[in-house]
Write an enzyme that holds these catalytic residues in place. Sequence first.
Site, short mmCIF file in Angstrom:
data_model
loop_
_atom_site.label_atom_id
_atom_site.label_comp_id
_atom_site.label_asym_id
_atom_site.label_seq_id
_atom_site.Cartn_x
_atom_site.Cartn_y
_atom_site.Cartn_z
N TYR A 1 0.86 -1.18 0.00
CA TYR A 1 0.00 0.00 0.00
C TYR A 1 0.89 1.23 0.00
CZ TYR A 1 -3.45 3.40 1.75
OH TYR A 1 -4.27 4.49 1.92
N ASP B 1 9.27 2.86 -0.65
CA ASP B 1 8.26 3.52 0.19
C ASP B 1 8.57 3.15 1.64
OD1 ASP B 1 6.10 4.24 1.69
OD2 ASP B 1 4.59 3.53 0.27
N LYS C 1 4.90 9.41 8.68
CA LYS C 1 4.80 8.86 10.03
C LYS C 1 5.88 9.40 10.98
CE LYS C 1 2.20 4.91 8.28
NZ LYS C 1 0.81 5.17 8.65
N1 HOZ Z 1 -3.56 3.39 5.99
C1 HOZ Z 1 -2.85 3.65 7.19
C2 HOZ Z 1 -2.53 2.35 7.87
N2 HOZ Z 1 -1.85 1.41 7.07
C3 HOZ Z 1 -3.57 4.63 8.09
C4 HOZ Z 1 -4.87 4.18 8.65
C5 HOZ Z 1 -5.55 5.22 9.51
O1 HOZ Z 1 -5.01 6.24 9.87
O2 HOZ Z 1 -6.69 4.97 9.83
#
Ligand code: HOZ
Length: 426
Positions: A144, A239, A267
């Site tokens: 992702y 990434d 992050k």
């Molecule tokens: N997509 C992120 C976790 N893999 C963030 C999810 C979130 O902040 O709800």
Amino acid sequence: MSSTSNELLFERAQGVIPGGVSSPVRAFNAVGGTPRFITRGKGARVWDAEGRSYIDYVLSWGPLIAGHAHPAVIEAVERAARDGLSFGMPTEIEIELAEAIRTAVPSLERLRFTSSGTEATMSALRLARGFTGRSRIIKFEGCYHGHADSLLVKAGSGALTFGNPSSAGVPAEVAQHTLVLDFNDTQQLADAFAREGDHIAAVIVEPVAGNMNLVPGHPEFLAALRRLCSAHGAVLIFDEVMSGFRVHPGGAQALYGITPDLTTFGKVVGGGMPVGVFGGRRDIMACIAPQGPVYQAGTLSGNPVAMAAGLATLKLTRAVGFYERLFAATRELTDGLNAIGAQSGHALSAACVGSMFGLYFSARPPGRFSEVMAADRVRFNRFFHRMLEQGVHLAPSAFEAGFLSSAHDPADIAATLAAAKTALVD
Ligand code: HOZ
């Protein structure tokens, strides 16, 4: 005691926000039940609207490597905020954070700030296409990279959790430029390059995949990526939004000894504030506006308060023994989970890379996407709720990695393992 409850808040939220949440995985759809509405966090814990506290392994999905509300980070944010929240003009603290990142990860010869990891990966891809003059990209199933159109093809995280890894709303004309291959399949990668290598602008990969649970890249797979991209003039993008400053102070690229052309961060570099970063080879980054023809921008990019949080967080990670202690605690947790899994007779296994961990309802940690999909999700969901009832908050999805912070102490790990033992009684 608060007069409200998680249920009431969830109901109210659903009346105004689709699904009641600002990002899908938070809604608990995959595990069922009601998300906890958080009122505050401190160290390794969060408290919900009903006043219950939880040992937190979500940590805002990774950023809080020093734990919730670390005094040094809060102090830096308060100080920056007093001088103004945003200027939309350059500030010295941007340079400081950029220099700190480059010192830790030298492959980022030049870098730029965005407001999210999604923006960082989206910009890195546009840059790679602008630099090479090619359109096609390669990504891997279950990885992702945020929710930009061309990356929401067989994606991980919430897209996978809710069964639509290729999102509605992405035009076929856009998706057709994305070639999706199996993560950790070196032969398939070599075949793809042999077939169409000279049309590939970029390969984007999570070197330590954390959005299909935790699946580390095999060193020979990552080495093949480097070799094939170089041979065909394609841009290799790591990434490291999740793995950056988490699996090694220099990221996965330092851990594996492989230098990508471009890297994305998010992050941890924002310390809990909205920050993304893309950067890498100087000649490629020279293509970004205003220096070059590839456009990329953002009103809140390089926001001074966010820069202050990121800089304070990176300073904390430089303390002597910071990573050693953090990695040892993570290892203690996963060793303990493996021991409990073996004793209980359940097919429960765990693995970690640095301070990221995976928990799998399968006999051994998966190395491929198909193995991730074969793990027992029903058991995971039951385990998740039993842990939550005992005050341990794991990510509400079998497809997300977990995270530790320097605030998780031996008592937290012991309490988590005791809860896991109870959660596996039948
Ligand atoms: N997509 C992120 C976790 N893999 C963030 C999810 C979130 O902040 O709800």
